[in-house]
Design an enzyme around this catalytic site. Sequence first.
Site, short mmCIF file in Angstrom:
data_model
loop_
_atom_site.label_atom_id
_atom_site.label_comp_id
_atom_site.label_asym_id
_atom_site.label_seq_id
_atom_site.Cartn_x
_atom_site.Cartn_y
_atom_site.Cartn_z
N TRP A 1 0.86 -1.18 0.00
CA TRP A 1 0.00 0.00 0.00
C TRP A 1 0.91 1.24 0.00
CZ3 TRP A 1 -0.25 3.94 3.67
CH2 TRP A 1 -1.27 4.88 3.45
N ASP B 1 -16.15 12.29 -1.83
CA ASP B 1 -15.58 10.99 -1.48
C ASP B 1 -16.36 10.37 -0.32
OD1 ASP B 1 -13.25 9.04 -0.61
OD2 ASP B 1 -12.57 9.91 -2.50
N ASP B 2 -15.73 9.50 0.40
CA ASP B 2 -16.32 8.73 1.49
C ASP B 2 -17.03 9.62 2.52
OD1 ASP B 2 -16.85 6.72 3.25
OD2 ASP B 2 -14.78 6.08 3.52
N ARG C 1 -10.36 -2.71 8.13
CA ARG C 1 -10.88 -1.34 8.19
C ARG C 1 -12.30 -1.34 8.76
NH1 ARG C 1 -12.16 3.45 3.93
NH2 ARG C 1 -10.97 5.07 4.97
N TRP D 1 -15.11 4.06 -7.54
CA TRP D 1 -15.50 2.74 -6.99
C TRP D 1 -14.33 2.21 -6.18
CZ3 TRP D 1 -18.95 -1.11 -9.96
CH2 TRP D 1 -18.95 -2.37 -9.35
N ASP D 2 -14.48 2.26 -4.87
CA ASP D 2 -13.38 1.90 -3.97
C ASP D 2 -13.54 0.46 -3.48
OD1 ASP D 2 -11.15 2.26 -2.38
OD2 ASP D 2 -11.93 4.03 -1.35
N MET D 3 -12.49 -0.08 -2.89
CA MET D 3 -12.51 -1.45 -2.34
C MET D 3 -11.36 -1.51 -1.34
SD MET D 3 -11.08 -4.74 -2.63
CE MET D 3 -11.68 -6.40 -2.60
N ASN D 4 -11.70 -1.50 -0.05
CA ASN D 4 -10.66 -1.19 0.93
C ASN D 4 -10.19 -2.31 1.83
OD1 ASN D 4 -9.83 1.62 0.64
ND2 ASN D 4 -12.01 2.04 0.87
N ASP E 1 -2.71 5.58 -2.96
CA ASP E 1 -3.09 6.53 -1.92
C ASP E 1 -1.94 7.46 -1.58
OD1 ASP E 1 -5.73 6.12 -1.48
OD2 ASP E 1 -5.48 4.71 0.17
C1 DGJ Z 1 -9.25 4.69 0.01
C2 DGJ Z 1 -9.04 5.51 -1.23
O1 DGJ Z 1 -7.89 5.14 -1.89
C3 DGJ Z 1 -9.03 6.99 -0.85
O2 DGJ Z 1 -8.76 7.78 -1.97
C4 DGJ Z 1 -10.35 7.35 -0.22
O3 DGJ Z 1 -11.36 7.23 -1.19
C5 DGJ Z 1 -10.63 6.45 0.97
N1 DGJ Z 1 -10.49 5.07 0.65
C6 DGJ Z 1 -11.99 6.71 1.50
O4 DGJ Z 1 -12.35 5.84 2.47
#
Ligand code: DGJ
Length: 740
Positions: A200, A367-368, A444, A478-481, A549
Site C-alpha cells: 500500500w 468521497d467517502d 478497516r 468505486w473503492d474497495m478497501n 493513496d
Molecule cells: C481509500 C481511497 O484510496 C481513498 O482515496 C479514499 O477514497 C478512501 N479510501 C476513503 O475511504
Amino acid sequence: MNIVFHESCRTFHLYNDQISYILTVLPNGQLGQLYFGKAVRDRDDFSFLLETCSRPMASCVFDTDKKFSLEHIKQEYAVFGTTDFRSPAVEVVQENGSRISDFQYQTYRILPGKPGLEGLPATYTESDDEARTLIVTVKDPVTGLAAELLYTIFAEKGILSRSVRFINQGEETLHLTTAMSLCMDLPDSNYEWIQFSGAWARERYPKKRILEQGIQSVGSLRGHSSHNHNPFVILKRPTADEFQGEVIGFSLIYSGNFLIQAEVDTYNTTRILAGIHPSGFDWKLEKEQVFQTPEAVMVYSDRGMNEMSQTFHRLYQKRLARGYWRDRERPILINNWEATYFDFTEERLLKIAEKAKESGIELFVLDDGWFGERSSEHAGLGDWTANRNRLPEGIAGIAEKINKIGMKFGLWFEPEMVNRDSDLFRRHPDWILSAPDRRSSQGRFQYVLDFSRKEVVDCIYEMMADILSHAEISYVKWDMNRSITECYSAALPADRQGEVYHRYILGVYDLYERLTGRFPEVLFESCASGGGRFDPGMLYYAPQAWTSDDTDAVERVKIQYGSSYCYPVSSMGSHVSVSPNHQLNRSTPLSTRANVAYFGTFGYELDLNKLSGREQKEVKAQVAFMKQYRKLIQFGTFYRLLSPFENNRSAWMVVSPDKKQALVGCYRTLSETNAPYTRLLLKGLDEGTRYCIEGDSNTHYGDELMNIGLITSDASCGEMAEADVPCRDFDSRLYILNAL
Ligand code: DGJ
C-alpha cells in the site's frame, strides 16, 4: 497477419509483420510449442523445431519411444500426472480421485476478429481485419473434458492473446483445480524477470532478477490483484534495455487471485504460466457445463521495454477500455478526501467547489462519508442513501448545487463492503463472506459482501442505480478497501466453495457491466485503497484508476513510472495534494506536485481555500496548462527516459502522434552541490524537424535532441546560498517542444 495450418506436419503458424507463434500436434497427440518471437517466414514444415532425443535414465517415456518424454518437450498446455514433472497448466480431478489428464488434439477453427469472453473483461476488435483468432480443440479421452485454446493475433504489433474454454462433454462430474490462461515453454532461460511489486502506498516498483533453475512467481491470494504484486511480468534478455533488445511482457486481464510463474527446468527451458491462482481454486464442472478462463496477453518486442509498454498502452487504451470516455480527454477534478476526510458539511464542500471552479477545475468529487451513518470508518458501508444531516437535500440536492456552480458532480462508493454497524448488515448478516463456526476477520472495520450471490449484487445495483438515476452524476469512484478473508459463501454447497473467489470477481464484473451499461456517460474510476486493484480487468469497465493513496510527488514519480511499464497514462489517477504531504509529511514545491500529476488524469485533493493567493494563482495556471496539453499527455506516445529507481534524476516524455509536439518531465529528488553536467537523450521526435523549446531562444532539430540530447545541467547550487534562496530538493522541470 495470418494463421495457417500445415496439414502435413500438423503445425499452426500465427504471424504478422512483427511476431510468429508456432505450435504443433505432437506424436502423442498432445500440443507442443515450437516458437514465439520475432516474425519468421512461413514454410511447409517446421517439424525440425521439435527437439526430441533419448535422455539418460530417470526419464519416463511415452509408449516405448525412448526419445519421447513430455519432460523434455516444450508443450502448449501442459498436463499433470504423466511424463512431465513441471507445473501443469491444467489439473482435473475425476470422480474416482484421479488427477491425470491427457488432452488430445481434435480440431481447429480460424475466425476473423476476436470473440468476447462471457462475463469476463477482454481485449476486443472493432473490425474483423484487426485480428484473427485460432481455436484449437483438445480433449481428454477418459473424462471427455474438452478444452478450446483461443489464440488471437492482432494485425499490428507483437500482440498475442490467449484464453481457454473448458466444456465437460463427458458423463462424470469433474473438478478443475488448475486452469491457467496461458502456458508457454520457451527454449532457453537467458532472461531477466521483472515483476511489479510493493505495498500500500508504494505500488508497482519494478523488481528484477535473473531466471534460475526452479520456480519464481508472483501472485495474489487476497481476492483482488493487490498492492503487493501486479498481474504483469516482463522477461527480457539481460542485454535488453528500454530502447533495444528482446522483451516479452505477460499481462493477465483479471482482478482476482492470480499467478504468473516461470519455471526453469534441468535443460534450461522456461515454462511460463499465467492465470487464476490454483491455490484454493476448485471449479465443479458438471456434464455439459463450461468454464472460461480469463485472458492473458503477451507482447513481444525486439526494440526494448519502451516499445513493449507502448504496445500495451495502445492495446489497453483502445481495445480494452471501452465506451464514452475511452478516447476523451479526462475532466480535471477536485476530490474532498484529503481536504476533509470525514469532517465535512455541505457548506464546506460547496466552498471547496466554488474555489475550485474559480481555478477552472471541472469536476467535484464527493468521497467517502456521504451516506448512512458514515461519520467514521466504523459505520454505514452498505447503506447507499444520503445522510440528510450532512446533505439536507440529498445527493440530488448537492449535485444540483455543484452543477449550479458550473462543475460536474462525482460520487464515491464502496459497493462490495458492509460495516457491522449498518442497516444492510442488520438485515442480512449472512450476506458477508464468512466461514461457519469461525470468527470473521474485519479489515478497516468492514466485511466483504458475498458478491458470488446474485441477490447481493442485485441489491447493491438497485441502491447505486437509484442514486445515479435521481441525481446529475457524471463520475463514480468505486473503492474497495480490504482483502478477502474467510472466503466461504453461505449460498454454495461444500463442493463449490473453491469457486467463491472467482465467482466473487465475476459478481464485481457483473455489477460494473450493469452500471456502465445503464449509465454509459458516467466516468468510472476504480480504486482499492489506492492501487490495490490496478489491473487490466478493471480497465475494461473503468478507463482510469486511482494509482495509489500515496500522493507525495516524489513517491508518485516512482509509482507512475513503475505503472507505466504496462498501463497507459490515461489510466492513472493522479492528484496534487497539500504540502507537507499526508502520507509522508514531506514538503515539496507546488510546481513539482503538478509536474508529476500532469502525467495522469490530473486533479486536486485539497482545499484550495487554504492556499495562499500566490499558490491559488499558480493552481489556476496549472489547470489552464493541463487543459492545453492533456490530449497530448493522455493520448500521446509515452517514453520512460531515466528511472527514479536508479537515479537521483528521473525523466519521461510524451510525443504527439504527428511528432509535432512533445512534453518532457524531469524530476530531481535531492538537490546537488556543484552538480555535474547533464544531457537527456530525447526519443520519438522527427529527426529532420526543427523544434522550439519554450524558454529557450535556440531551436533544435529532432536528431540533435535525440543524439546530442537536451542540455539539462543545473549548477545553481555550490556557493554559499543566499539566505532567501529556497532549497532546491524535489525540484522538477517541464520542457515543451513544438515543431516550427
Ligand atoms: C481509500 C481511497 O484510496 C481513498 O482515496 C479514499 O477514497 C478512501 N479510501 C476513503 O475511504
